[in-house]
Design a protein around this motif. Structure first.
Motif, PDB file in Angstrom:
ATOM      1  N   LEU A 190       0.825  -1.210   0.000  1.00 27.86           N
ATOM      2  CA  LEU A 190       0.000   0.000   0.000  1.00 27.86           C
ATOM      3  C   LEU A 190       0.857   1.257   0.000  1.00 27.86           C
ATOM      4  O   LEU A 190       0.534   2.236  -0.672  1.00 27.86           O
ATOM      5  CB  LEU A 190      -0.923   0.003   1.228  1.00 27.86           C
ATOM      6  N   GLU A 191       1.956   1.225   0.729  1.00 25.92           N
ATOM      7  CA  GLU A 191       2.839   2.388   0.783  1.00 25.92           C
ATOM      8  C   GLU A 191       3.485   2.644  -0.577  1.00 25.92           C
ATOM      9  O   GLU A 191       3.627   3.795  -1.014  1.00 25.92           O
ATOM     10  CB  GLU A 191       3.921   2.181   1.845  1.00 25.92           C
ATOM     11  N   VAL A 192       3.861   1.567  -1.273  1.00 30.71           N
ATOM     12  CA  VAL A 192       4.411   1.704  -2.624  1.00 30.71           C
ATOM     13  C   VAL A 192       3.374   2.337  -3.552  1.00 30.71           C
ATOM     14  O   VAL A 192       3.684   3.225  -4.351  1.00 30.71           O
ATOM     15  CB  VAL A 192       4.871   0.333  -3.171  1.00 30.71           C
ATOM     16  N   ALA A 193       2.116   1.899  -3.437  1.00 30.86           N
ATOM     17  CA  ALA A 193       1.038   2.461  -4.261  1.00 30.86           C
ATOM     18  C   ALA A 193       0.791   3.928  -3.918  1.00 30.86           C
ATOM     19  O   ALA A 193       0.562   4.754  -4.809  1.00 30.86           O
ATOM     20  CB  ALA A 193      -0.230   1.642  -4.076  1.00 30.86           C
ATOM     21  N   ARG A 194       0.831   4.263  -2.631  1.00 30.79           N
ATOM     22  CA  ARG A 194       0.620   5.667  -2.221  1.00 30.79           C
ATOM     23  C   ARG A 194       1.667   6.577  -2.836  1.00 30.79           C
ATOM     24  O   ARG A 194       1.369   7.666  -3.328  1.00 30.79           O
ATOM     25  CB  ARG A 194       0.669   5.774  -0.695  1.00 30.79           C
ATOM     26  N   ARG A 195       2.918   6.133  -2.802  1.00 32.50           N
ATOM     27  CA  ARG A 195       4.011   6.953  -3.323  1.00 32.50           C
ATOM     28  C   ARG A 195       3.909   7.124  -4.840  1.00 32.50           C
ATOM     29  O   ARG A 195       4.378   8.121  -5.384  1.00 32.50           O
ATOM     30  CB  ARG A 195       5.366   6.342  -2.948  1.00 32.50           C
TER      31      ARG A 195
END
Length: 312
Positions: free
Chosen positions: A110-115
């Motif tokens: 999810l953090e990769v997608a947010r960035r």
């Protein structure tokens, strides 16, 4: 006409490669039960005819390695493949295995997608393996974690929900040209697919320690109308691993070669003569040049060209 690049993102073994193969209608990415089977970006091109629900389009789906925290040069290079696939893409398909509990690995994805800051669909995969009553709570829980543009329950293996996914995806893409001819289903050369099919059998048939320390590079690829001759090198890090791959009196290597040859013949549509050699390359997973050669099909083609030049 709508067109664009759609990156498939997720944890190891979430079903990314199975999804790509199901969408493309062909085996483009190898699939095993072992984590980190996919090491590089693999594209599958899907042409969509116009219907009442969506315009005509061309979707370039990009399979990626499972998102993980890297520990060596090989894993860092695999994660770079993920980031490269996200660069400039038009849509992210974040795929999650609903049979597994949400954990730190999912939060990392999810953090990769947010960035990336790209429109993102959530695909809840393997819905055929859970009770229907569990699906709505899963949707509600994931909705609180991220602002998804769409949430699509699917079974990549059973191809359930994929027509709905394609409709939603093409509607989410911008107006654009056809990037590839209509009869093309991937941008990967046959030599790369050949190396991957050999590595697939290596992953399936050998002991636990061998797959992660091994790679495959095609060193010779000669085509004639009736026969294609292929020579490939399987490389490992230790002599003990080499002995495992070869097996007693060469039995394991023969089994790998026979299974891989059958798969390659199905893809190429011609008879194949396959020769396999096993080499030891100590510490190759921390050698940037050798990692690039093992992962990047362009480097494999360069290597193949250099071999031809030496022979000439």
């Amino acid at each position: 006409m709508r067109s664009g690049f759609v990156t498939i993102l997720g944890r190891p073994n979430a079903g990314k490669s199975t999804l790509l193969n199901s969408l493309a209608g062909e085996k483009l990415a190898i699939v095993t039960h072992k984590a980190q089977t996919t090491r590089s970006r693999i594209s599958g091109i899907v042409n969509v005819k116009r219907t009442a629900k969506h315009p005509a389009g061309q979707i370039v789906f990009v399979d990626t390695p499972g998102v993980h925290k890297p520990e060596d040069q090989l894993n860092r290079r695999m994660m770079q493949e993920v980031y490269d696939a996200l660069e400039g893409c038009d849509l992210i398909l974040l795929i999650a295995d609903v049979t597994q509990r949400f954990g730190t690995g999912d939060e990392f994805v999810l953090e990769v997608a947010r960035r990336a800051k790209v429109k993102t669909f959530l695909l809840l995969n393997k819905i055929d393996l859970i009770e229907k009553t569990r699906l709505l709570p899963e949707i509600e829980a994931w909705s609180k974690r991220f602002s998804f543009a769409e949430i699509v329950p699917i079974s990549a293996e059973k191809k359930s929900g994929l027509p709905e996914l394609v409709t939603a995806a093409v509607n989410a893409l911008p107006d654009g040209p056809r990037y590839f001819p209509e009869d093309q289903i991937t941008d990967q050369p046959e030599r790369f697919l050949t190396a991957e099919l050999i590595r697939e059998q290596l992953l399936i048939l050998t002991a636990q320690e061998v797959p992660y320390a091994s790679g495959v590079v095609v060193e010779q690829f000669e085509e004639t109308p009736r026969l294609t001759r292929i020579a490939a090198a399987i490389f490992v890090e230790r002599e003990g691993q080499k002995a495992i791959v070869i097996g007693r009196q060469g039995a394991m290597l023969k089994q790998i070669g026979t299974a891989a040859r059958r798969q390659i013949e199905r893809i190429l549509g011609v008879k194949v003569f396959l020769e396999l050699l096993v080499k030891v390359r100590e510490g190759w997973r921390d050698n940037p040049r050798e990692v690039d050669e093992a992962i990047d099909w362009r480097k494999q083609l360069e290597s193949l060209g250099s071999v031809k030049n030496k022979k000439s």
